[in-house]
Enzyme design. Structure first.
Site, short mmCIF file in Angstrom:
data_model
loop_
_atom_site.label_atom_id
_atom_site.label_comp_id
_atom_site.label_asym_id
_atom_site.label_seq_id
_atom_site.Cartn_x
_atom_site.Cartn_y
_atom_site.Cartn_z
N GLY A 150 -2.46 -7.60 -40.91
CA GLY A 150 -2.31 -9.03 -41.14
C GLY A 150 -3.27 -9.89 -40.36
N GLU A 158 -2.52 0.91 -42.48
CA GLU A 158 -1.24 0.96 -43.18
C GLU A 158 -0.84 2.33 -43.72
OE1 GLU A 158 -2.31 -3.17 -42.66
OE2 GLU A 158 -3.45 -1.45 -43.44
N GLY A 209 1.12 -8.02 -39.13
CA GLY A 209 2.46 -8.53 -39.33
C GLY A 209 3.45 -7.78 -38.45
N ASP A 231 -2.72 -4.24 -47.45
CA ASP A 231 -2.27 -5.38 -48.25
C ASP A 231 -3.02 -6.62 -47.78
OD1 ASP A 231 -0.95 -5.36 -45.79
OD2 ASP A 231 0.95 -6.10 -46.60
#
Length: 341
Positions: free
Chosen positions: A119, A142, A70, A150
């Protein structure tokens, strides 16, 4: 039939023979996902799910990345500008896309020929077929930006054997394409020289074409460490993981301990808690818990600082708050995790 292409923001959709093809086209940004790209992908997945003429979906990236994750730089700017609702909207729609891929009623093929992080795994690993080449590199980095794995990582990482998912989630370790097959994140290894021919064959033959191109992956580079990973990363606290690594005493364990000590101490704690909780949740529950958790994490100082150090300024010298694992308040972590129930 003749292929038709619809160009979106940094992405295109193309009906190509028996498949719907999505191509990420932000090569200078390593195909990092922003909200318009996420919405475009979701729109076309929904269309193709309902189109009986589309047998499968194929997702590819332009350039040297499949998808680097992301667009956390943009999210950081939103957070620093006080636009928390916009930042939360990005994650909410990204996770909804991840769930849609996980529940997609047709074959979903990710051709991972390059960088695939964060992502990028969210738009690949939940699908039915994850094809990797020797140029693929998969990671969940992350904890190094003060966030948490996530995009459904609390679902798929705990399900890897030998606590390998805990190791990957905490350290951000990078897997080659072959290693990703051995670990269970990828489903097939195809030599890079053949991936173009495979992509074309998918349009003509559907997913049955994959079997013709599959090759044995190289040996698992982590094989010698699997026992150590299981013994150390099976512990239920960061302090115990570190103690076991210290006691193990090998060069590999010392190097791994050094990696952990460069990560956000707080992020390590909430990540371990998230992974342990995710082991007993389904994908939808994991995504919901991650959304609740990330909503709070992005407001904490380590997220903005981590993205600054690793993505914006790239000095790789984040100043974590707190700076040491021993200084993390377990009550604060427990209270944070309550929000993700």
């Amino acid at each position: 039939m003749t292929a038709t292409t619809i160009t979106g923001p940094g992405i295109e959709a193309r009906r190509d023979g028996r498949i719907g093809r999505l191509r990420l086209m932000r090569p200078r940004a390593l195909n990092a996902l922003d909200l318009p790209m996420i919405r475009f992908m979701r729109e076309w997945l929904d269309r193709w799910a309902a189109d009986p003429a589309v047998e499968a979906v194929v997702v590819e990236g332009e350039g040297r990345a499949f998808c680097a994750g992301g667009d956390v730089r943009a999210v950081r700017e939103q957070v620093l500008g006080g636009a928390h609702d916009a930042a939360e909207e990005f994650f909410a729609e990204e996770y909804a896309l991840n769930g849609a891929i996980g529940h997609f009623p047709k074959p979903y093929v990710a051709l991972i020929d390059g960088i695939c992080m964060g992502g990028g795994l969210g738009i690949s690993v939940h699908g039915s077929d994850r094809v990797v080449t020797e140029a693929a590199m998969l990671a969940m980095p992350e904890t190094g930006i003060g966030l948490t794995p996530d995009i459904g990582a609390s679902f798929f990482l705990p399900r890897l054997s030998n606590f390998l998912g805990t190791y990957l989630g905490l350290t951000g370790a990078r897997l080659s394409g072959g290693d990703a097959v051995h670990a269970g994140l990828a489903t097939a290894f195809v030599p890079q020289a053949a991936v173009g021919a495979l992509s074309a064959a998918l349009a003509a033959e559907g997913t049955a074409a994959i079997a013709r191109f599959v090759a044995p992956p190289p040996p698992f580079s982590l094989a010698p460490q699997l026992g150590t990973i299981a013994a150390c990363f099976g512990a239920d606290s960061l302090a115990e993981i570190e103690a076991r690594l210290e006691a193990e005493g090998s060069d590999w364990s010392a190097e791994t301990l050094g990696v952990l000590r460069r990560m956000s101490p707080s992020a390590l704690c909430w990540t371990l808690a998230s992974l342990r909780a995710g082991a007993s949740r389904d994908l939808d529950a994991c995504l919901a818990a991650e959304r609740a958790l990330v909503r709070h994490i992005i407001r904490l100082p380590d997220f903005a600082e981590g993205v600054r150090a690793m993505v914006v300024d790239k000095d790789r010298r984040p100043r974590w708050q707190p700076g040491r694992l021993e200084e993390v308040d377990p009550r604060a972590i427990a209270a944070l995790m309550q929000t993700a129930h």
